[in-house]
Design an enzyme around this catalytic site. Structure first.
Site, PDB file in Angstrom:
ATOM      1  N   ALA A   1     -25.877  -1.887 -27.057  1.00 47.03           N
ATOM      2  CA  ALA A   1     -24.897  -2.976 -27.030  1.00 47.03           C
ATOM      3  C   ALA A   1     -25.502  -4.225 -27.642  1.00 47.03           C
ATOM      4  CB  ALA A   1     -24.448  -3.259 -25.591  1.00 47.03           C
ATOM      5  N   ASP A   2     -24.613  -5.084 -28.117  1.00 46.68           N
ATOM      6  CA  ASP A   2     -25.025  -6.397 -28.600  1.00 46.68           C
ATOM      7  C   ASP A   2     -23.927  -7.394 -28.258  1.00 46.68           C
ATOM      8  OD1 ASP A   2     -27.173  -7.815 -30.203  1.00 46.68           O
ATOM      9  OD2 ASP A   2     -25.332  -8.515 -31.171  1.00 46.68           O
ATOM     10  N   THR A   3     -24.315  -8.526 -27.709  1.00 45.98           N
ATOM     11  CA  THR A   3     -23.356  -9.548 -27.291  1.00 45.98           C
ATOM     12  C   THR A   3     -23.518 -10.790 -28.154  1.00 45.98           C
ATOM     13  OG1 THR A   3     -23.353  -8.697 -25.036  1.00 45.98           O
ATOM     14  CG2 THR A   3     -22.556 -10.940 -25.342  1.00 45.98           C
TER      15      THR A   3
ATOM     16  N   GLY B   1     -20.336  -5.622 -28.762  1.00 46.26           N
ATOM     17  CA  GLY B   1     -20.208  -4.346 -29.443  1.00 46.26           C
ATOM     18  C   GLY B   1     -21.002  -3.312 -28.671  1.00 46.26           C
TER      19      GLY B   1
END
Length: 189
Positions: free
Chosen positions: A72-74, A109
């Site tokens: 994940a990436d925020t 994502g």
């Protein structure tokens, strides 16, 4: 309750993501790989979050693991400007000052890598901060750890308790993992 048919690897050192998976009653192990988190120019915030998440997941695809790998990436976006992790205290104060009294968006994502396949999705949440004074902002920066957080803040921290007026969308997305969407995608496997 989710019937967990596959081992799960969380490719994230984020304690918040680890906590959220535990709250989902999922058994998982943490496995990390270093990747380049730069991204091509011209991407919209949701595309950046997905792009970086996919790059993290692609690092696992050749390994043929018999597990579902979650990456994940925020991204915090204020008026289409991406606010990453602050470089120092002054940068953190600058970012939180921008968010003070305004609405911003948080995009996460998420990628699931399994059996050589990659499934990527994202979620977006609107976060409304009440106006904060410089004393409150400095208190937060000096007493909490904003340096590992996109936008320089954690919604679950003190500043979230006193500064966030309203959230439209997933709270857990703001923490770094949209758990409802993740649950739905894991259930499809």
């Amino acid at each position: 309750m989710l019937v967990q048919n596959h081992p799960i690897i969380l490719a994230s050192k984020s304690p918040r993501r680890q906590e959220l998976l535990k709250l989902m009653d999922l058994d998982f192990e943490v496995l990390l790989k270093d990747i380049d988190e730069s991204y091509p120019e011209g991407l919209k915030p949701h595309q950046v979050a997905q792009y970086i998440s996919e790059q993290k997941a692609k690092a696992f695809l050749p390994d043929e693991l018999k597990a579902v790998v979650i990456t994940a990436d925020t991204i915090v976006s204020f008026q289409n400007e991406i606010l990453g992790k602050p470089t120092d205290a002054a940068h953190a104060v600058e970012m939180i000052s921008k968010l003070s009294g305004n609405m911003h968006e948080v995009f996460t994502g998420v990628s699931l890598a399994y059996k050589g396949e990659l499934n990527t999705f994202y979620d977006v949440t609107e976060v409304y901060f009440r106006p904060l004074n410089i004393t409150q902002i400095n208190y937060y920066v000096n007493h909490y750890n904003p340096f590992d957080k996109a936008g320089s803040y954690g919604v679950q921290d003190w500043i979230g308790m006193i500064g966030v007026e309203k959230i439209v969308g997933s709270y857990t997305n703001v923490m770094g993992l949209p758990t409802e969407k993740l649950y739905r995608e894991l259930s499809k496997l």
